[in-house]
Every structure is written in structure tokens, then in C-alpha cells.
Design an enzyme around this catalytic site. Structure first.
Site, PDB file in Angstrom:
ATOM      1  N   HIS A  64      63.768  18.739 -11.195  1.00 21.48           N
ATOM      2  CA  HIS A  64      63.355  19.608 -10.105  1.00 21.48           C
ATOM      3  C   HIS A  64      64.567  20.353  -9.555  1.00 21.48           C
ATOM      4  CE1 HIS A  64      59.675  16.873  -9.339  1.00 21.48           C
ATOM      5  NE2 HIS A  64      59.533  17.641 -10.385  1.00 21.48           N
ATOM      6  N   THR A  65      64.298  21.412  -8.801  1.00 20.47           N
ATOM      7  CA  THR A  65      65.389  22.188  -8.224  1.00 20.47           C
ATOM      8  C   THR A  65      66.208  21.318  -7.276  1.00 20.47           C
ATOM      9  OG1 THR A  65      63.967  24.114  -8.291  1.00 20.47           O
ATOM     10  CG2 THR A  65      65.959  24.273  -6.958  1.00 20.47           C
ATOM     11  N   GLN A  66      67.479  21.156  -7.567  1.00 21.49           N
ATOM     12  CA  GLN A  66      68.358  20.423  -6.675  1.00 21.49           C
ATOM     13  C   GLN A  66      69.217  21.379  -5.868  1.00 21.49           C
ATOM     14  OE1 GLN A  66      68.354  17.038  -6.521  1.00 21.49           O
ATOM     15  NE2 GLN A  66      66.746  16.933  -8.054  1.00 21.49           N
ATOM     16  N   MET A  67      69.458  22.549  -6.434  1.00 23.28           N
ATOM     17  CA  MET A  67      70.343  23.522  -5.825  1.00 23.28           C
ATOM     18  C   MET A  67      69.881  24.910  -6.247  1.00 23.28           C
ATOM     19  SD  MET A  67      74.344  22.771  -5.782  1.00 23.28           S
ATOM     20  CE  MET A  67      74.541  22.770  -7.508  1.00 23.28           C
ATOM     21  N   ASP A 168      59.771  19.215  -5.239  1.00 22.54           N
ATOM     22  CA  ASP A 168      60.183  20.264  -6.176  1.00 22.54           C
ATOM     23  C   ASP A 168      60.083  21.604  -5.438  1.00 22.54           C
ATOM     24  OD1 ASP A 168      60.842  21.691  -8.410  1.00 22.54           O
ATOM     25  OD2 ASP A 168      58.870  21.522  -9.359  1.00 22.54           O
TER      26      ASP A 168
END
Lengths: 287, 239
Positions: A64-67, A168
């Protein structure tokens, strides 16, 4: 209508592609993960995805998008007597790199709504795809009906909140401006689903730099020319003080007459202010 | 109650074998204070309308109170995204209840519904602090106070949110509640007349607005009596 993969799974909620049912049926337990047909919306030939290959052991799990990667800075918006105005620069930053300098972060959604985005720009493009699906559905109805700005705002609130619930997130702060029953509408929603409407809105740095100006000078019954002058001033302040910005802006106006998104333009700037020449003079202890 | 959420860097998740660096939190502290005082035939509910994040103000006029019926309102502090979702869910269920039963929910029923709705998300909670307020079946003021996962009790008055630390002791002092430890149990309902209760709540907010950066701008007061719900607004400092 062309078949298309559903972007809104009834099982997973708005903004998540997935299965139509939350519960695994006996069929899906007996015959797990058959290759599924994918029909690209662009019209390219359909193809099969083998889930067993995608989820093969040893392969990295999907992440998932972490940054955020490519990001946009502030979006400024305010209401005026007969409509709403949104403005932002056209920069897509890759960290500190000015990576995309002509990225249109303000887009028209339909004939009375405009969407502006800061944050992760690929997520913004995905969100525009979701909205385009809705707009296309409206068009296919062929009755002249379309979603109102408030409906689009509510929808995006649910999409962003649902994605946050999935851990996410869509990494954006969105600004939705439009006109509804002759009245201006201006709303915003953040990456975890925080949302509100106001007479003036600014995302990111704009909340610190532009909104004090708005609070001082804005009134809901100001003329279009006054509103434009104010938003130009605010854009300029953001450009002076926000590192992640460029002098190339777009301005969108939504009135009863319709939606217009301007061609990119630059604002005249001055860098020979006394305080700019010797910035440390008034900040003792810095260098 | 503190909810532990992954934040910062270097959290090692047991069993995953890899180190993840989640740099975002699904929760936000949006501040605000809710106060409710109930008396023999009234209930006063108030909340500040400022919406903040960190040291920034997002908007100065967003109500934290939802009116469910002419006898029941819900005030919610903290994470705004969760509050909106929770209040929307509750309103939907209340409308379904009214379709099914042909009458609005009693405050006690609403109190149980809120508890169940919160506990349903026990392991990914709505990060909200709720007050269910109104008039009970006998027409007496009722305040139910919650934690984010749905534990609740009925009290005579309560306070939640960022101004809680400042306001709750004042309410304890002024409303002279008998301790719940006293046996046999004494009446905890405040004997204060309604106008005095409204003044007390206003004073409490003015004081909290002086010291709590998340309380300010406007206070919305809902005064529930047998005649219905009356709304008042009180301006606070905008600093």
C-alpha cells in the site's frame, strides 16, 4: 455500453476494485482464483490475469502507499458573488525535484464542477478516472442530468475515507468547487477523510500562507474582479514562500454560465524587497 | 483511553519478518469540546465549532452535534472523519427505526445503539468521544457518556474532547454530584435550574477557550425541553 471492470466493489466499498460479494461462496472455495478476464477501458484487447502467478510464494506482497512520490502543492479556492474560483500552480514535484512543470492539477469534472488536487498526483489521476466513469454514466443517460458539486464532494469523501479504512490511502487533499441551485459550493476532503465546506479553502502550505489573507479580505459577495485579485495575491505569497511551487498557475472559475479553466499564466514578481535582500537582518541568531 | 496506532518509523510487526515504516496514521485529532448537563426537565448540550488539525485551524464553523429527534441529540468530539461516518450511520439507522416502529428512538435505545455501533468497530475503532443527550421516557434529562469502543454509562452531566481536562472538574465542583461510590446511591441529577445550567455551560466554554487552543470561534448550544430543541450560539475568541 462497453463492459468494464468495476471500480466500486459492493464488497469493498467506493474506490476499491474487487469482487461483487463479501462472502466466499462454496463455488469460489472449491475453485479458487481462476484466471479472470480484464477488459481495459481504453479499448485494448482483453487479457487474462492468473491470480496464482500474481500471488506466487516468494513473490513480494503487494504494498500500500506508504509515502507519496510525485506531489502537488497548495490549491487555493474561494467563493465570490456569482460563483467559485480555484487556483494552483502546475508543478508536480518528485521530492525536491521540479519533475513535471505542466501538470494540470485543476480539472473540470462536469459543467458545474471543478476538482483541484494537492498531494500524490497519480492518486489524483486515478480519482479523475473514477469521476470520469460517473460523468460518462450521466452522459449515457442522455437526460441532461449530472452530479452536483455537493454530490461529487460527498462521493469523494466516501472514496477517500473507504481507502483510509483499507489502510491504503489516496494521498490527496482535494478541493471541490462548483455551483448548485445558483449558489456557490466549495468543499474539501483530505487523505483520511476529513472534510468540510467553507467560503474559502486552501490545502497544504496554503492553509498557513493564503488563508490569513482570505480571512482578512474575503467576503462571499465580493465581485469576480476582486476575487481574482485576491487569489492572485495569495498565489504570489505562496510562490514567494513555498519552495515546492513555480510561477505557472491555472485559475478555474465556475459560474452559472459554466466552467472555465484558464491556460497557464505567470504572475509578475519582485525579488528586490528590502527584507528579501538581507533576510537575516530581522532574524537575529540566524545566518 | 489511548488508542495505539502505527506511527513514526521502525515499527517491527511481529510475524511479518520485515520492517515497515508506516508514515501515516488513519486517525487525526481534530479537537473540540462537548459538554452536556441534564436537569429534572431539561438537557443542555454544547460544543465548540472549531475544526483543527495540529496547530492549524481548518474551519471555524462546523457543528459537532447531530439532532436525531426532538428529544435526542448526539455530540461527538475528536477525529472528524470518524465522527461524520458515525453520525451518518446512526442517522440512517434511526430513520430505519422510525420507518419500522412509527416513532423516534428513546434516548435509552439510542444510547444502546451508539454503544453497539462503536463496539462493532472494536478493533479499528471510531476515534470519537460521544455524548448521547436528551430527555428520557419520564421526561427527565439524560446524558450518556462513551469511550471510543462503546463502553457507556448514564450520568447527570459530562464533558468530552480537548477541553475535558479544563471543564470536567468545574462541572464536578459546581454541580455537586454525589460520588458514585456513596452507598446507598444518591441522586446524581443536578438540581440546577435550566437558565443557571446554560450560564454554567457558557462560562465553562469561555474559560476553556482561554486556555485550550482547540476550543474557540463559536459554541453551539442545544437546549432540550419538552417543547423541543432550541439552538443558541455563543461567540468565543477566534485566536
Amino acid at each position: 455500453m462497453l463492459a468494464r471492470p468495476p471500480s466500486h466493489s459492493p464488497a469493498l466499498g467506493p474506490g476499491c476494485a474487487g469482487p461483487p460479494l463479501a462472502e466466499a461462496s462454496s463455488v469460489s472455495i472449491q475453485y479458487p482464483a481462476q484466471p479472470t478476464a480484464q477488459v481495459p477501458t481504453c479499448g485494448a484487447a482483453s487479457f487474462l490475469v492468473d491470480h496464482n502467478a500474481v500471488n506466487a510464494p516468494g513473490r513480494d506482497p503487494s504494498q500500500h502507499t506508504q509515502m507519496p512520490y510525485v506531489t502537488g502543492s497548495s490549491v487555493l479556492a474561494l467563493t465570490f458573488k456569482d460563483g467559485v474560483m480555484l487556483a494552483s500552480d502546475t508543478l508536480g514535484s518528485y521530492g525536491s525535484t521540479k519533475r513535471y512543470k505542466s501538470f494540470e492539477r485543476i480539472r473540470k469534472v462536469n459543467d458545474r464542477t471543478v476538482l483541484g488536487a494537492s498531494g500524490e498526483l497519480s492518486d489524483f489521476q486515478y480519482i479523475m478516472n473514477l469521476l470520469d466513469e460517473l460523468t460518462t454514466d450521466d452522459f449515457c443517460e442522455d437526460d441532461g442530468g449530472m452530479l452536483s458539486p455537493r454530490e461529487i464532494w460527498s462521493y469523494l469523501c466516501r472514496v477517500l475515507y473507504n481507502r483510509r479504512n483499507k489502510q491504503d490511502p489516496l494521498w490527496n487533499s482535494l478541493v471541490i468547487g462548483g455551483i448548485e441551485h445558483g449558489k456557490p459550493f466549495l468543499g474539501t476532503v483530505g487523505m483520511i477523510g476529513t472534510h468540510y465546506t467553507d467560503d474559502h479553502i486552501a490545502t497544504g502550505f496554503g492553509n498557513m500562507l493564503a488563508r490569513p489573507l482570505f480571512r482578512e479580505k474575503h467576503s462571499p459577495d465580493m465581485s469576480e474582479a476582486d476575487a481574482e485579485a485576491l487569489i492572485h495575491e495569495a498565489l504570489k505569497v505562496c510562490y514567494y514562500r513555498d519552495k515546492q511551487s513555480i510561477n505557472k498557475f491555472q485559475l478555474a472559475k465556475i459560474t452559472e454560465a459554466g466552467v472555465s479553466v484558464s491556460e497557464p499564466f505567470a504572475l509578475p514578481t519582485r525579488w528586490d524587497y528590502k527584507h528579501f535582500e538581507n533576510p537575516s537582518a530581522n532574524a537575529v541568531g540566524t545566518w | 483511553m489511548t488508542i495505539i496506532v502505527p506511527s513514526g518509523t521502525g515499527n517491527v510487526y511481529a510475524g511479518s519478518g520485515t520492517i515497515q515504516h508506516p508514515s501515516w496514521s488513519p486517525y487525526d485529532e481534530n479537537g473540540g469540546t462537548c459538554v452536556a448537563v441534564s436537569g429534572n426537565d431539561y438537557c443542555v448540550v454544547a460544543s465548540s465549532n472549531r475544526l483543527s488539525t495540529g496547530f492549524s485551524i481548518l474551519t471555524r464553523d462546523e457543528s459537532k452535534i447531530i439532532k436525531m429527534s426532538h428529544k435526542c441529540v448526539i455530540a461527538t468530539a475528536n477525529c472528524q472523519a470518524d465522527r461524520k461516518t458515525l453520525q451518518k450511520t446512526l442517522q440512517t439507522r434511526h430513520i430505519m427505526y422510525m420507518h419500522n416502529h412509527g416513532k423516534p428512538m428513546s434516548v435509552a435505545a439510542m444510547a444502546q445503539l451508539v454503544s453497539n455501533t462503536l463496539y462493532y468497530k472494536r478493533f479499528f475503532p471510531y476515534y470519537t468521544y460521544n455524548l448521547v443527550c436528551g430527555l428520557d421516557e419520564e421526561g427527565k434529562g439524560a446524558v450518556y457518556t462513551y469511550d471510543p469502543v462503546g463502553s457507556y454509562e448514564r450520568t447527570g452531566y459530562s464533558c468530552e474532547g480537548t477541553g475535558k481536562d479544563l471543564i470536567q472538574p468545574v462541572l464536578d465542583n459546581q454541580l455537586k454530584a454525589s460520588s458514585p461510590l456513596v452507598l446507598p446511591a444518591e441522586n446524581w441529577m443536578t438540581a440546577l435550574p435550566m437558565d443557571d445550567a446554560v450560564d454554567l455551560v457558557k462560562d465553562a466554554f469561555v474559560s476553556a477557550g482561554e486556555r485550550d487552543i482547540y476550543t474557540g470561534d463559536v459554541v453551539e448550544l442545544l437546549i432540550i425541553t419538552k417543547d423541543g430543541v432550541r439552538t443558541e450560539h455563543l461567540d468565543l475568541k477566534k485566536d
